[in-house]
Design a protein around this motif. Structure first.
Motif, PDB file in Angstrom:
ATOM      1  N   CYS A   1      59.476  62.142  48.870  1.00  0.00           N
ATOM      2  CA  CYS A   1      59.873  61.170  49.650  1.00  0.00           C
ATOM      3  C   CYS A   1      60.378  61.353  51.127  1.00  0.00           C
ATOM      4  O   CYS A   1      60.301  60.722  51.949  1.00  0.00           O
ATOM      5  N   THR A   2      60.941  62.692  51.206  1.00  0.00           N
ATOM      6  CA  THR A   2      61.668  62.997  52.210  1.00  0.00           C
ATOM      7  C   THR A   2      60.466  63.422  53.300  1.00  0.00           C
ATOM      8  O   THR A   2      60.890  63.691  54.565  1.00  0.00           O
ATOM      9  N   GLY A   3      59.200  63.846  52.947  1.00  0.00           N
ATOM     10  CA  GLY A   3      58.085  63.626  53.976  1.00  0.00           C
ATOM     11  C   GLY A   3      58.060  64.956  54.794  1.00  0.00           C
ATOM     12  O   GLY A   3      57.491  64.789  56.006  1.00  0.00           O
ATOM     13  N   GLY A   4      58.713  65.943  54.654  1.00  0.00           N
ATOM     14  CA  GLY A   4      58.981  67.156  55.428  1.00  0.00           C
ATOM     15  C   GLY A   4      60.208  67.425  56.245  1.00  0.00           C
ATOM     16  O   GLY A   4      60.642  68.121  56.898  1.00  0.00           O
ATOM     17  N   LEU A   5      61.059  66.399  55.910  1.00  0.00           N
ATOM     18  CA  LEU A   5      62.375  66.526  56.654  1.00  0.00           C
ATOM     19  C   LEU A   5      63.163  67.522  56.184  1.00  0.00           C
ATOM     20  O   LEU A   5      64.028  68.256  56.885  1.00  0.00           O
ATOM     21  N   LEU A   6      63.190  67.984  54.828  1.00  0.00           N
ATOM     22  CA  LEU A   6      64.165  69.181  54.480  1.00  0.00           C
ATOM     23  C   LEU A   6      63.449  70.377  55.211  1.00  0.00           C
ATOM     24  O   LEU A   6      64.322  71.239  55.567  1.00  0.00           O
ATOM     25  N   ALA A   7      62.450  70.601  55.139  1.00  0.00           N
ATOM     26  CA  ALA A   7      61.662  71.671  55.893  1.00  0.00           C
ATOM     27  C   ALA A   7      62.040  71.649  57.399  1.00  0.00           C
ATOM     28  O   ALA A   7      62.215  72.727  58.048  1.00  0.00           O
ATOM     29  N   LYS A   8      62.163  70.474  58.094  1.00  0.00           N
ATOM     30  CA  LYS A   8      62.398  70.278  59.515  1.00  0.00           C
ATOM     31  C   LYS A   8      63.782  70.710  59.535  1.00  0.00           C
ATOM     32  O   LYS A   8      64.226  71.722  60.313  1.00  0.00           O
ATOM     33  N   MET A   9      64.526  70.373  58.578  1.00  0.00           N
ATOM     34  CA  MET A   9      66.099  70.806  58.752  1.00  0.00           C
ATOM     35  C   MET A   9      66.294  72.455  58.642  1.00  0.00           C
ATOM     36  O   MET A   9      66.907  73.043  59.252  1.00  0.00           O
ATOM     37  N   LEU A  10      65.482  73.122  57.700  1.00  0.00           N
ATOM     38  CA  LEU A  10      65.625  74.309  57.469  1.00  0.00           C
ATOM     39  C   LEU A  10      65.085  75.294  58.573  1.00  0.00           C
ATOM     40  O   LEU A  10      65.673  76.245  59.057  1.00  0.00           O
ATOM     41  N   THR A  11      64.176  74.574  59.421  1.00  0.00           N
ATOM     42  CA  THR A  11      63.592  75.172  60.717  1.00  0.00           C
ATOM     43  C   THR A  11      64.227  74.777  61.668  1.00  0.00           C
ATOM     44  O   THR A  11      63.768  75.197  62.923  1.00  0.00           O
ATOM     45  N   ASP A  12      65.270  73.938  61.687  1.00  0.00           N
ATOM     46  CA  ASP A  12      66.155  73.376  62.880  1.00  0.00           C
ATOM     47  C   ASP A  12      66.638  74.887  63.557  1.00  0.00           C
ATOM     48  O   ASP A  12      67.070  74.921  65.012  1.00  0.00           O
ATOM     49  N   ILE A  13      66.951  75.839  62.812  1.00  0.00           N
ATOM     50  CA  ILE A  13      67.814  76.879  63.275  1.00  0.00           C
ATOM     51  C   ILE A  13      66.437  78.067  63.765  1.00  0.00           C
ATOM     52  O   ILE A  13      65.535  78.488  63.077  1.00  0.00           O
ATOM     53  N   PRO A  14      66.882  78.504  65.288  1.00  0.00           N
ATOM     54  CA  PRO A  14      66.068  79.496  65.696  1.00  0.00           C
ATOM     55  C   PRO A  14      66.137  80.819  64.810  1.00  0.00           C
ATOM     56  O   PRO A  14      67.154  81.095  64.327  1.00  0.00           O
ATOM     57  N   GLY A  15      65.035  81.245  64.740  1.00  0.00           N
ATOM     58  CA  GLY A  15      64.746  82.426  63.714  1.00  0.00           C
ATOM     59  C   GLY A  15      64.675  82.316  62.301  1.00  0.00           C
ATOM     60  O   GLY A  15      64.908  82.815  61.428  1.00  0.00           O
ATOM     61  N   SER A  16      64.248  80.850  62.033  1.00  0.00           N
ATOM     62  CA  SER A  16      64.100  80.411  60.788  1.00  0.00           C
ATOM     63  C   SER A  16      63.023  81.187  59.922  1.00  0.00           C
ATOM     64  O   SER A  16      62.937  81.027  58.222  1.00  0.00           O
ATOM     65  N   SER A  17      62.058  81.791  60.490  1.00  0.00           N
ATOM     66  CA  SER A  17      61.013  82.452  59.833  1.00  0.00           C
ATOM     67  C   SER A  17      61.507  83.639  58.769  1.00  0.00           C
ATOM     68  O   SER A  17      60.874  84.095  58.025  1.00  0.00           O
TER      69      SER A  17
END
Lengths: 463, 463
Positions: free
Chosen positions: B326-342
């Motif tokens: 249901c969140t359709g990518g929003l959780l991944a988006k939040m986790l990658t909001d941070i520079p260097g998230s790789s």
């Protein structure tokens, strides 16, 4: 008709939060022909709120107040309004029942502290809150519009209570009479949380303001574009944007979306509607398919509509898949913003690492080594990989440098490749988006939707 | 000492521009112990500006005005101040010379229109502008602080002119004397352009305010929580939120995040710092690990920090994967909001359709058929599938009903299962989130981050 917008909160006067409510409310009020005389912000201090309510109510027809109706001790707006009205707070049974329902639905008893949120001044009306626990308040108070300042006891005001106010009456619509008799001020109190405030204003307050503002009919329409900047759009519109034109055409920008706001103000609704229609046609002629939607339509919503009507897409079910590197899921999130998106959106990959691009999308390691992850080749390979793996008609892939680090002279921060695979082939385009990490990610996802949109329209991208 | 911040501009009251100057100025003033009584915004209307200047100057020690000193016809602030002071504008020879130099340096003659920018009210001082062509203005005017409203002729004010004001004098520093004698208000007028205003304020106005204000220092801190509502947090804080407490503790809510604002006001910086520290310790004792961060820290940023410090996570690289319905990518988006998230985020799956859950995550079709896609079983299977497929230590999976459709009496809109797989097992919890589709999706993603956060802390989830 004049309005004053009053925002209440320590966090605002301390500079910890930027007030965005006032600008939004101003735009809404301007849209219905109400002039905003002032924005005022005061802290959560009952005396200050009382004084400001008194002075402001004597100067305007609509006083829109936000903030200070939460459940905690520092929320004092309802108490201040009651004091100014010279009445007691009383419990609103309807809202109390809503509060109990709200907490029951969450399997909890209502905390005692929330009971205050059902209290409104005697003689005022409760305004429904569809998005939170604080009821709004609507009170009509009388004050002398000219020359009289709040004296400190609130005696300059009388409550209109449940009396029906006739908006056709000349009492406060006739400016000549305003110096001769007391004027009415509609005071609306809303939560400070922007989402709750906006929902309440749009649903219940704006219609009332519109009706009370009477006289001229103002019809509005907003047309949305994405892809070109505000000045380019303004040049294409030319004379349509002349200041003295009616209907007027103005532009606003939000999140890269340049919106045209058309306001048609005429004595009769028919005339306002006809003239609005003519101006809209002229705007559409000037901008063509750059306009993706109007009013409440969103870019993902418009793309969803096109997908559901697309004959190629309907052979697949669902039709779209995504592969995202720098946007990290934001494109998939936008596509699933729309209820019922399962009819067109199948699945998405967030391939943030190079390994994930290889494992999930079969992007060859050598391709990444030779061209870099941010390249035409990798964008296309990600799109084709998604199309194949997910079995979808359309695949959008995004790989770019969202920053703040990772830029080079050849590929500066903001460089984004968007790959697009469809049943007849695959293409990729590069963009250089301005701004910070958040902006670059947002514009990248919207541009991917825009490329898909023009493909579904069967039109070339006009920029 | 009290200040009022006055912003002038049509674009502000029309809602076309969001006022960021006032929040910035508030922060600066708070830092030197000056309380901000109000922010006021009025249009480029001379009468409105005059009235507001009069009323505001009688209520504060410092009136900081920005906007309306450009070279064009709609810039009327200097004229309004002269009127309120009951004096004429006169040309400031020093600034006129600066203006000529400014244009000469650009190889142009000064346009006649700019001459007005060297005009200041007789008896006022010019304030240097290091970043533009409009000189600032500083005037000290006398008004009765108590009980007297601007009468319309400005007669309540007398100009102090070039007299030196002694800041040590008790004339307006002693509150007891304020009711007995006229008070002084320092009026500063700056350009509205944030860059010019900030340069002028920092260079010339702040030192003067600091000197005049003497005394109190205000230090602030914000602590953020997620998971419980504002009223529950307030109950846990109890007496810490008493209105008359110093340092004070207030709460605000934004996007489900309940933040505590601590303001510590004392004569010395050392005392303010020590008392702030004590209050922060008391708040942390009351709320424990519900507090995830402070000031500029975000929930994804805090989780990122924990992941990078986690010994289990560092055996994997990167450590986290996501599976979202249901969140359709929003959780991944939040986790990658941070520079260097790789460094910690490997990949994410947006498995919006049941087929995608089966294909990508090996969730058995029968499991979905038996339990429904929104169930403990499917949430756990999605998490374990992600952990296996992506080879990550931690996998978060979200499946729920974001609405507006799809709810049933057993699983109403807002029902969201969150699955969490870690190296020692897998668990799932169900939540019922209030609000609309956007809110439900937002709270779901934040809750998933919160579950991961408590696991990384090695603590049970306290709600």
């Amino acid at each position: 008709m004049d309005a004053i917008i009053l925002s209440i909160g320590d966090e605002l006067v301390l500079g910890q939060t930027i007030d965005t409510n006032s600008a939004w409310l101003s735009g809404q009020l301007a849209g219905v022909g109400v002039s905003v005389l002032a924005h005022i912000t005061v802290p959560d201090d009952q005396t200050a709120v009382e004084q400001t309510l008194r002075e402001s109510a004597s100067r305007c027809d609509f006083l829109i107040v936000s903030g200070g109706i939460g459940p905690t001790e520092d929320d004092l707006t309802r108490q201040a309004l009651a004091k100014v009205m010279g009445v007691e707070l009383e419990e609103n049974a309807q809202w109390l029942a809503e509060l109990h329902k709200f907490f029951e639905a969450r399997g909890r008893a209502m905390p005692a502290i929330n009971r205050i949120q059902a209290m409104i001044p005697k003689g005022a009306e409760m305004v429904f809150n569809t998005a939170g626990t604080a009821a709004g308040i609507h009170a009509v108070i009388e004050g002398s519009r000219v020359g009289v300042q709040g004296s400190g006891e609130g005696s300059g005001f009388r409550v209109r209570g449940s009396e029906k106010v006739s908006y056709e009456a000349s009492s406060f619509l006739n400016p000549d009479l305003q110096t001769l008799r007391p004027s009415l001020c509609h005071v609306f109190i809303t939560p400070g949380v922007p989402k709750e405030m906006k929902a309440m204003f749009t649903r219940d307050i704006l219609p009332l303001v519109k009706q009370a503002a009477g006289g001229a009919v103002i019809l509005s329409r907003t047309l949305h574009t994405f892809g070109l900047g505000e000045s380019a759009i303004a040049e294409m519109l030319g004379d349509l944007m002349r200041r003295d034109r009616n209907p007027s055409v103005g532009t606003t920008v939000s999140g890269g979306v340049v919106s045209l706001r058309l306001n048609s103000r005429f004595p009769s609704e028919q005339q306002a509607r006809e003239e609005l229609q003519k101006t809209e046609v002229a705007c559409r002629a000037a901008l063509g398919d750059l306009i993706y939607g109007q009013d409440e339509q969103s870019l993902p919503g418009v793309v969803a509509g096109l997908l559901l009507a697309d004959s190629t897409a309907t052979q697949f079910a669902p039709a779209v898949g995504t592969a995202e590197s720098c946007t990290g899921g934001l494109l998939a999130k936008m596509l699933t913003d729309i209820p019922g998106s399962s009819r067109y959106f199948r699945q998405g990959y967030v391939t943030y690492s190079n390994e994930a691009k290889q494992d999930l999308l079969n992007v060859p390691a050598e391709l990444i080594a030779q061209n870099g992850a941010v390249s035409r080749e990798v964008a296309e390979a990600m799109a084709v990989g998604t199309q194949t793996q997910a079995g979808v008609a359309y695949a959008l892939a995004i790989t770019g440098i969202a920053g703040p680090d990772g830029g080079t002279p050849q590929k500066p921060v903001g460089t984004v490749w968007i790959g697009f695979a469809h049943p007849r082939g695959c293409a990729a385009r590069v963009f250089l988006f301005p701004g910070d990490r958040e902006m670059i990610r947002d514009r990248s996802a919207k541009m991917a939707l825009t490329l898909l949109r023009f493909h579904l329209l069967g039109k070339p991208v006009p920029f």
